[in-house]
Scaffold this motif. Structure first.
Motif, mmCIF file in Angstrom:
data_model
loop_
_atom_site.group_PDB
_atom_site.id
_atom_site.type_symbol
_atom_site.label_atom_id
_atom_site.label_comp_id
_atom_site.label_asym_id
_atom_site.label_seq_id
_atom_site.Cartn_x
_atom_site.Cartn_y
_atom_site.Cartn_z
ATOM 1 N N GLY A 10 0.869 1.384 -10.448
ATOM 2 C CA GLY A 10 1.413 2.457 -11.276
ATOM 3 C C GLY A 10 0.491 2.905 -12.391
ATOM 4 O O GLY A 10 0.841 3.816 -13.147
ATOM 5 N N TRP A 11 -0.690 2.296 -12.524
ATOM 6 C CA TRP A 11 -1.622 2.679 -13.578
ATOM 7 C C TRP A 11 -2.444 3.899 -13.169
ATOM 8 O O TRP A 11 -2.510 4.262 -11.991
ATOM 9 C CB TRP A 11 -2.559 1.514 -13.905
ATOM 10 N N GLU A 12 -3.107 4.509 -14.139
ATOM 11 C CA GLU A 12 -3.958 5.658 -13.859
ATOM 12 C C GLU A 12 -5.264 5.209 -13.200
ATOM 13 O O GLU A 12 -5.761 4.116 -13.461
ATOM 14 C CB GLU A 12 -4.271 6.424 -15.148
ATOM 15 N N LYS A 13 -5.794 6.084 -12.334
ATOM 16 C CA LYS A 13 -7.075 5.850 -11.655
ATOM 17 C C LYS A 13 -7.102 4.496 -10.968
ATOM 18 O O LYS A 13 -8.078 3.747 -11.047
ATOM 19 C CB LYS A 13 -8.230 5.988 -12.640
ATOM 20 N N PHE A 34 0.850 -1.192 0.000
ATOM 21 C CA PHE A 34 0.000 0.000 0.000
ATOM 22 C C PHE A 34 0.882 1.237 0.000
ATOM 23 O O PHE A 34 1.889 1.306 0.724
ATOM 24 C CB PHE A 34 -0.892 -0.007 1.248
ATOM 25 N N TRP A 35 0.488 2.213 -0.827
ATOM 26 C CA TRP A 35 1.176 3.497 -0.891
ATOM 27 C C TRP A 35 0.121 4.590 -0.989
ATOM 28 O O TRP A 35 -0.751 4.536 -1.862
ATOM 29 C CB TRP A 35 2.098 3.581 -2.109
ATOM 30 N N LYS A 36 0.202 5.606 -0.144
ATOM 31 C CA LYS A 36 -0.747 6.700 -0.231
ATOM 32 C C LYS A 36 -0.624 7.395 -1.585
ATOM 33 O O LYS A 36 0.394 7.318 -2.255
ATOM 34 C CB LYS A 36 -0.493 7.709 0.894
ATOM 35 N N TYR A 37 -1.696 8.104 -1.948
ATOM 36 C CA TYR A 37 -1.714 8.792 -3.233
ATOM 37 C C TYR A 37 -0.846 10.045 -3.243
ATOM 38 O O TYR A 37 -0.453 10.520 -4.302
ATOM 39 C CB TYR A 37 -3.153 9.183 -3.596
ATOM 40 N N ASN A 92 4.044 11.535 -3.845
ATOM 41 C CA ASN A 92 4.772 10.548 -4.654
ATOM 42 C C ASN A 92 5.187 9.326 -3.829
ATOM 43 O O ASN A 92 6.291 8.797 -3.980
ATOM 44 C CB ASN A 92 6.019 11.189 -5.280
ATOM 45 N N SER A 93 4.293 8.888 -2.972
ATOM 46 C CA SER A 93 4.621 7.774 -2.076
ATOM 47 C C SER A 93 5.028 6.520 -2.841
ATOM 48 O O SER A 93 5.986 5.831 -2.454
ATOM 49 C CB SER A 93 3.425 7.464 -1.170
ATOM 50 N N ARG A 118 8.457 6.923 -4.496
ATOM 51 C CA ARG A 118 9.526 6.899 -3.491
ATOM 52 C C ARG A 118 9.577 5.573 -2.727
ATOM 53 O O ARG A 118 10.455 5.364 -1.908
ATOM 54 C CB ARG A 118 9.323 8.041 -2.483
ATOM 55 N N ASP A 119 8.616 4.699 -3.009
ATOM 56 C CA ASP A 119 8.462 3.428 -2.282
ATOM 57 C C ASP A 119 8.316 3.670 -0.780
ATOM 58 O O ASP A 119 8.870 2.949 0.047
ATOM 59 C CB ASP A 119 9.631 2.480 -2.558
ATOM 60 N N ALA A 120 7.532 4.679 -0.437
ATOM 61 C CA ALA A 120 7.220 4.975 0.964
ATOM 62 C C ALA A 120 5.890 4.315 1.295
ATOM 63 O O ALA A 120 4.831 4.948 1.272
ATOM 64 C CB ALA A 120 7.149 6.482 1.179
#
Length: 265
Positions: free
Chosen positions: A241-244, A201-204, A207-208, A211-213
């Protein structure tokens, strides 16, 4: 057989992403979470066009879980956890599929902490532990897959000191998860990737993902019979990494048709 879990974060709003991923990854069984749709708005026809059967437990605007299969009929065994009759949140569904038992879950977030939402999370965890204690020793492979909303250790969260007060990282929640494993369950990703930072999981924002945060909050637990057939466990980062897209990525385990046999020395 490939078994996956994927929090879609709104199945109708992100249906194109889900269908694209199903065609690309070709998982055999998938547990979905956060449908955010009532039962009548589940996109059954679009999913069936790809060759998947489905069962689901929807809820308007929130929650919702489903199980998809392209490897045989889905025999539903449970919807909802026992132990709190007045609980109407759609968070657990379970079925037998192609010789294995699958439990799909969306565990409560629990924020803000402290408060009633956190108390509900701990009660739900207790109910889950009680139910899973009846499944762990079954003479069949059992998989418990979903968004657990818990980072089990410091290794499962980017900059852990920032999360100490969060309900996903609270000591009580991590202890509840540890108690599940103590029943005899194996965390598939951590079992095959010890010591690695693996996120789901990465927040929106900020650039999480780039940055792989991230956080590891989506898990697949295996009983002994399932563990004996485990071949691989990975996070499929492509759809994140896809849109929407969802803020989660799918977790996928692959199991062999038969238990692996260790060679004699």
């Amino acid at each position: 057989m490939k078994i996956a879990t994927y929090n879609v974060n709104g199945i109708n709003g992100r249906l194109a992403v889900l269908l694209r991923w199903l065609e690309l990854a070709e998982p055999d069984v998938v547990c979905l979470q956060e449908l955010k749709a009532p039962d009548e708005r589940f996109p059954e026809s679009s999913i069936r066009e790809l060759g998947y059967d489905a069962i689901w437990l929807g809820q308007k605007s929130w929650n919702g879980v489903a199980i998809l299969s392209r490897v045989g009929e889905i025999h539903e065994t449970r919807r909802g956890l026992p132990g709190e009759q007045e609980d109407v949140q759609s968070r657990y569904i379970e079925a037998a599929v192609n010789g294995v038992l699958i439990g799909g879950l969306y565990l409560p977030n629990g924020n803000p902490r402290p408060g009633p939402k956190f108390d509900y999370k701990l009660r739900w965890f207790d109910r889950l532990r009680d139910h899973l204690s009846t499944l762990v020793s079954l003479d069949a492979p059992v998989f418990i897959a979903g968004d657990f909303n818990v980072m089990p250790t410091d290794l499962d969260v980017y900059v852990p000191e920032r999360w100490r007060d969060d309900a996903l990282f609270a000591p009580e929640v991590r202890e509840a998860y540890a108690q599940l494993l103590a029943q005899g369950w194996t965390d598939a990703l951590r079992h095959l990737h010890p010591g690695e930072r693996v996120y789901t999981f990465w927040k929106y924002w900020r650039n999480s993902f780039e940055r792989d945060a991230g956080l590891r909050i989506d898990h697949i637990l295996l009983n002994h019979k399932a563990k004996a057939r485990l071949v691989s466990a990975e996070v499929d980062r492509r759809p994140r990494g896809w849109e929407k897209t969802s803020d989660h990525a799918p977790v996928v385990v692959e199991i062999a048709d038969k238990p692996s046999r260790k060679r004699k020395a």
